[in-house]
Structures are given as C-alpha cells and as structure tokens.
Design an enzyme around this catalytic site. Structure first.
Site, short mmCIF file in Angstrom:
data_model
loop_
_atom_site.label_atom_id
_atom_site.label_comp_id
_atom_site.label_asym_id
_atom_site.label_seq_id
_atom_site.Cartn_x
_atom_site.Cartn_y
_atom_site.Cartn_z
N CYS A 88 0.84 -1.19 0.00
CA CYS A 88 0.00 0.00 0.00
C CYS A 88 0.88 1.25 0.00
CB CYS A 88 -0.87 -0.03 1.26
SG CYS A 88 -1.93 1.41 1.49
N GLY A 89 0.36 2.33 -0.49
CA GLY A 89 1.09 3.59 -0.47
C GLY A 89 1.36 4.10 0.95
#
Length: 176
Positions: free
Chosen positions: A54-55
């Site tokens: 995930c970012g």
C-alpha cells in the site's frame, strides 16, 4: 408478539455473538498461537489494519516507533494485515518476512485477517455494529482506552506519530 421477539433475539444471539467486552476478542498471531485482547487489560490498545503493498506501508516504521516509545507507558500496538483491499502479500510468512526485513517490526501482529464484510473478524464486526466504524482503506487506526472501550479512530492519512494522534494517546494513557 413478545414471545416471538424473545425467540428471535435468542436465536440471533446464538448465531451472531454479541461481544461488548473487547477482551473477548482473539486474533490468530502471525507467529502462531493466539493474540488475546484480554491479555492487555489495563492498557490502551491501538489496532491498525495494514497491507504490505500500500502507499501507506511506510507507516509500519511509525507504528514501530510508537510501540517502542509508548509500550512502557501502557500502549499496545497491534498490526492486522489484511488483503481486503488487494494489497497484501500472499502468505503470513511473506508478510512477516517483509515487515521484519523492511521495518524491523516488533509490534504484535495478527495473521492476514479480513476486516470488512461477511468474513470480517468479530472485532471488526463489533466495531461496525457497535461504533459504526469500518476501515475504508489500509492503515485505519482504532484506539481503545484502558478499559477496552472504543475511544477514537484515525484514517490512513493520520500517521501513528502525528501530533493529533499522539495527543489523544497521551490523554487516554492519563485516564485511570
């Protein structure tokens, strides 16, 4: 009518357990065994749903920093890896290795766990049912007070070391 309602409530309570005491929740630990929230009675608990691709994954470093800085003050940090948003690695062992190698993670960690929908872990079902809270993305955080009550939640954009989160954690830790 009253008899019908009583029978319906009795049936539903046998199918859908009503868990109001957060200490009744147990997760499977990523290292094996169980992670029982009852073991943390008298401590504040920050539970974060996580994902390795995930970012926001760099927040693992912030979770570790929070854990190291606050564990002696009575805060327990728990990471709940989830693939509900299709951003988690394919196995518990890969998640654990990634977190160890990339972040030196020592926070408590569950197995990859569903947090949304019909397959959601009972803890997250309780949050939705009782507190109208459901993570909308990875790295949503839930703070439980020292009595196990839902206190507050924070979205993905609120880093674990942000002043706004730390202020609330400090307030909760000051409570009896």
């Amino acid at each position: 009518m009253q008899l019908f309602l009583k029978v319906t409530i009795l049936f539903l309570s046998s199918v859908i357990p009503v868990l109001s005491d957060v200490g009744q929740f147990t997760f499977k630990n990523i290292d094996g065994g169980s992670l029982d929230l009852s073991d943390y009675k008298g401590k504040a608990i920050l539970v974060t749903n996580t994902a390795s691709r995930c970012g926001f994954t760099n927040q693992y470093a912030d979770l570790e920093e929070l854990h190291r800085g606050y564990q002696d003050k009575g805060l327990v940090v728990i990471a709940v890896p989830s693939n509900d948003f299709n951003q988690e690695l394919s196995s518990n062992s890969k998640v654990k290795e990634f977190c160890n190698v990339s972040f030196g993670l020592t926070v408590q960690m569950t197995e990859v766990t569903s947090i949304r929908g019909a397959q959601a872990h009972p803890f997250y079902g309780w949050l939705k049912r009782e507190h109208d809270f459901q993570p909308k993305w990875n790295f949503y955080k839930v703070l439980l007070d020292k009595k196990g009550n839902f206190h507050s939640s924070f979205n993905s954009f609120t880093k674990p070391n942000s002043p706004s989160l730390l202020k609330v954690v400090d307030e909760v830790l000051k409570q009896p």
